[in-house]
Design an enzyme around this catalytic site. Structure first.
Site, PDB file in Angstrom:
ATOM      1  N   ASN A  30      -6.568  -3.260 -16.955  1.00 27.35           N
ATOM      2  CA  ASN A  30      -6.004  -3.987 -15.760  1.00 27.35           C
ATOM      3  C   ASN A  30      -5.187  -3.202 -15.033  1.00 27.35           C
ATOM      4  O   ASN A  30      -4.007  -3.158 -15.761  1.00 27.35           O
ATOM      5  CB  ASN A  30      -5.423  -5.500 -16.221  1.00 27.35           C
ATOM      6  CG  ASN A  30      -4.665  -6.123 -15.020  1.00 27.35           C
ATOM      7  OD1 ASN A  30      -4.601  -5.509 -13.940  1.00 27.35           O
ATOM      8  ND2 ASN A  30      -3.910  -7.321 -15.539  1.00 27.35           N
TER       9      ASN A  30
ATOM     10  N   CYS B  24       0.019  -8.052  -8.475  1.00 27.18           N
ATOM     11  CA  CYS B  24      -0.976  -7.287  -8.532  1.00 27.18           C
ATOM     12  C   CYS B  24      -1.920  -7.304  -7.008  1.00 27.18           C
ATOM     13  O   CYS B  24      -2.714  -6.664  -6.789  1.00 27.18           O
ATOM     14  CB  CYS B  24      -2.324  -7.758  -9.568  1.00 27.18           C
ATOM     15  SG  CYS B  24      -1.598  -7.626 -11.100  1.00 27.18           S
TER      16      CYS B  24
ATOM     17  N   HIS C 263      -9.980  -7.842  -8.073  1.00 29.09           N
ATOM     18  CA  HIS C 263      -9.182  -7.370  -9.146  1.00 29.09           C
ATOM     19  C   HIS C 263      -9.570  -7.865 -10.415  1.00 29.09           C
ATOM     20  O   HIS C 263     -10.138  -8.960 -10.631  1.00 29.09           O
ATOM     21  CB  HIS C 263      -7.583  -8.298  -8.841  1.00 29.09           C
ATOM     22  CG  HIS C 263      -6.459  -7.802 -10.037  1.00 29.09           C
ATOM     23  ND1 HIS C 263      -6.127  -6.541 -10.313  1.00 29.09           N
ATOM     24  CD2 HIS C 263      -5.798  -8.893 -11.069  1.00 29.09           C
ATOM     25  CE1 HIS C 263      -5.223  -6.892 -11.218  1.00 29.09           C
ATOM     26  NE2 HIS C 263      -4.999  -7.876 -11.565  1.00 29.09           N
TER      27      HIS C 263
END
Length: 342
Positions: free
Chosen positions: A300, A128, A270
């Protein structure tokens, strides 16, 4: 540990001059996702279990015929148009994503073929944190004099790695983190700027935790077999690792730059779940009004998360406004980037 404090350098700065994002048109609510899991597995789940556990009410997912490159290309075209550039104005194209179209070649070539550009093309992947790593890579190549202008794109389709038919409660728990996923794409243009730009970068990596979560198929360890194509992970353990080591990077950034939370117009973080975001605020003291919250409605989005958040606030930024990027990625890595709008 890697520290790159560009504000102290005598070389020109690289800055973000255009931003875009792309969301698939298909919305999938947590209620419908849970109904799909229940129907496919036969498991009896508590009412609204997914939404209550994650705080996520919906997410976007790609349709048949849409891929990681599809979302990246759409975002790239918008970013180029906003910058007033053609594909041939780009010297470097970086596809930076946790997901990709194929194992080989680099998905950057697929995006480039769609755009019609002829830039140096490569992939950067780091879970990520991929998109922020891609921006940092492009920045470094600009400052090294290798390229004049770079296009960094991401296309995330983690919904394709979600197990909809777990065989039982244990397999449900093993893949539960995957039910937070949503798909998205993002793109930024980077160029040299006379003022502002990316003024600070810091990273910290704890690779001993690489087994905590991921999609373990497609490489030399597990080249074939559906079992390894689903996301697997221990969300509680991953959260514990981030809580233990994540704040140190933010503390270093604040000490080194002398910047406090109020010095940032926005803080992009994030986002995995709503409880995870609330815990982040509790641990760091980041003011809630500085956050750009996307997880309840979009889930997400892996490395596209920060790009989507930046696109949402970019038009409202004024020259001199600072934005802090906080990346959290499996592996495990934490990254901060301070960007000032020129």
């Amino acid at each position: 540990m890697h520290i790159d404090h560009t504000a102290r350098a005598s070389v020109p700065r690289a800055g973000i001059t255009a931003v875009a994002s792309c969301l698939p048109g298909t919305e999938l609510t947590s209620r419908h996702l849970q109904e799909r899991i229940t129907e496919a597995s036969g498991l009896r789940l508590p009412v609204r279990m997914l939404e209550r556990a994650t705080g996520i009410s919906s997410r976007r997912v790609v349709a048949d015929g849409e891929y990681a490159s599809t979302l990246a290309t759409r975002a790239a075209r918008t970013a180029l148009a906003r910058a007033g550039l053609s594909p041939y104005d780009i010297d470097l194209l970086v596809f930076a994503s946790a997901t990709r179209d194929v194992v080989e070649p680099a998905t950057a070539h697929i995006v480039q073929a769609e755009l019609g550009s002829r830039a140096h093309a490569l992939d950067v992947t780091n879970a990520c944190n991929s998109f922020v790593n891609g921006i940092d890579t492009a920045r470094a190549m600009i400052l090294a004099g290798r390229v004049r202008r770079a296009l960094v794109v991401t296309g995330e389709t983690p919904s394709r790695a979600v197990r909809h038919a777990p065989s039982g409660p244990e397999q449900l728990r093993d893949g539960f983190a995957g039910y937070t996923f949503g798909d998205a794409g993002a793109a930024v243009v980077l160029e040299t700027v006379d003022r502002g730009g990316i003024v600070d970068v810091d990273t910290e990596t704890h690779s001993e935790h690489w087994r905590v979560g991921g999609i373990f198929g497609g490489g030399s360890r597990h080249p074939r077999g559906d079992e390894h194509t689903y996301f697997r992970g221990d969300g509680a353990e991953l959260r514990e690792v981030f809580e233990k080591v994540g704040t140190s990077v933010l503390d270093r950034m604040r000490r080194r730059t002398g910047l406090g939370w109020d010095d940032f117009r926005h803080i992009l973080v994030h986002q995995v779940t709503v409880p995870y975001l609330e815990r982040f605020v509790e641990l760091t003291g980041v003011p809630r009004d500085r956050l750009v919250v996307t997880v309840p409605e979009l889930g997400n989005m892996a490395s596209a998360t920060l790009g989507v958040q930046l696109d949402r606030v970019h038009d409202g930024l004024r020259p001199g406004d600072r934005v802090l990027f906080v990346g959290l990625g499996g592996g495990v890595s934490i990254m901060t980037m301070v960007w000032e709008k020129a």
